[in-house]
Design a protein around this motif. Structure first.
Motif, short mmCIF file in Angstrom:
data_model
loop_
_atom_site.label_atom_id
_atom_site.label_comp_id
_atom_site.label_asym_id
_atom_site.label_seq_id
_atom_site.Cartn_x
_atom_site.Cartn_y
_atom_site.Cartn_z
N ASN A 41 -3.47 13.69 -10.96
CA ASN A 41 -4.06 14.26 -12.16
C ASN A 41 -3.98 13.31 -13.51
O ASN A 41 -4.85 13.36 -14.25
N PHE A 42 -1.88 14.12 -13.67
CA PHE A 42 -1.34 13.86 -15.07
C PHE A 42 -2.01 12.91 -15.70
O PHE A 42 -2.09 12.04 -16.63
N LYS A 43 -1.54 11.45 -14.51
CA LYS A 43 -1.79 9.89 -14.99
C LYS A 43 -3.14 9.66 -14.52
O LYS A 43 -2.84 8.42 -15.08
N ASN A 44 -3.78 9.81 -14.44
CA ASN A 44 -5.91 9.44 -14.09
C ASN A 44 -5.61 8.75 -12.98
O ASN A 44 -6.04 6.57 -13.60
N LEU A 45 -4.62 8.72 -12.29
CA LEU A 45 -5.39 8.10 -11.61
C LEU A 45 -5.26 8.50 -10.28
O LEU A 45 -6.01 9.06 -9.76
N THR A 46 -6.41 6.86 -9.50
CA THR A 46 -6.14 7.88 -7.46
C THR A 46 -5.05 7.99 -6.79
O THR A 46 -4.06 8.10 -7.19
N ASP A 47 -5.49 8.72 -5.85
CA ASP A 47 -4.00 9.42 -5.13
C ASP A 47 -3.60 8.28 -5.04
O ASP A 47 -2.25 8.88 -4.05
N ASP A 48 -4.31 7.25 -3.85
CA ASP A 48 -3.96 6.25 -3.54
C ASP A 48 -3.18 5.40 -4.61
O ASP A 48 -1.24 5.16 -4.51
N ASP A 49 -3.33 5.38 -6.01
CA ASP A 49 -2.64 5.39 -7.19
C ASP A 49 -1.47 5.67 -7.03
O ASP A 49 0.08 5.22 -7.76
N ALA A 50 -1.82 7.15 -7.31
CA ALA A 50 -0.24 7.94 -7.31
C ALA A 50 1.48 8.07 -6.04
O ALA A 50 1.96 7.84 -6.95
N LYS A 51 0.01 7.80 -5.03
CA LYS A 51 1.29 7.16 -3.83
C LYS A 51 2.41 5.99 -4.12
O LYS A 51 2.84 6.32 -4.22
N LEU A 52 1.68 5.16 -4.57
CA LEU A 52 2.27 3.48 -5.00
C LEU A 52 3.46 4.08 -6.53
O LEU A 52 3.81 3.64 -6.23
N PHE A 53 2.87 4.51 -7.81
CA PHE A 53 3.09 4.87 -8.75
C PHE A 53 5.17 5.86 -7.71
O PHE A 53 5.95 5.11 -8.85
#
Length: 98
Positions: free
Chosen positions: A38-50
């Motif tokens: 939510n904070f980085k405006n990413l999908t959950d999968d992209d947040a996991k990678l981040f």
């Protein structure tokens, strides 16, 4: 699924305040992924990678709190994650039975 309450600070050049928000997640790690998403405006999968890039592949909740920069910026606005706590009720239904 469990309910989690989290506090974050919102700040911009004009305004600062603390807010609380509830999410539903299977565990605290999943809650962290959703919040970062939510904070980085990413999908959950992209947040996991981040998070894997920032904290190593098999990161833990403990390493997130100890090593992660909890400030997230979105243009001119910013958010700082303060804490996450599991709660044993759903805030959306609290007032329905009163």
């Amino acid at each position: 699924m469990k309910n989690y309450l989290y506090q974050f600070e919102f700040f911009s050049g004009f305004y600062e305040d603390y807010f609380y928000k509830q999410i539903t997640a299977k565990d605290e790690k999943d809650a962290i992924i959703q919040i970062v998403s939510n904070f980085k405006n990413l999908t959950d999968d992209d947040a996991k990678l981040f998070l894997s890039d920032e904290l190593r592949k098999n990161w833990s909740v403990k390493s997130f709190w100890e090593k992660m920069d909890l400030r997230f910026f979105n243009g001119e606005e910013g958010y700082t994650l303060c804490w996450i706590k599991e709660i044993d009720f759903n805030l959306d239904t609290v007032g329905k039975y009163i």
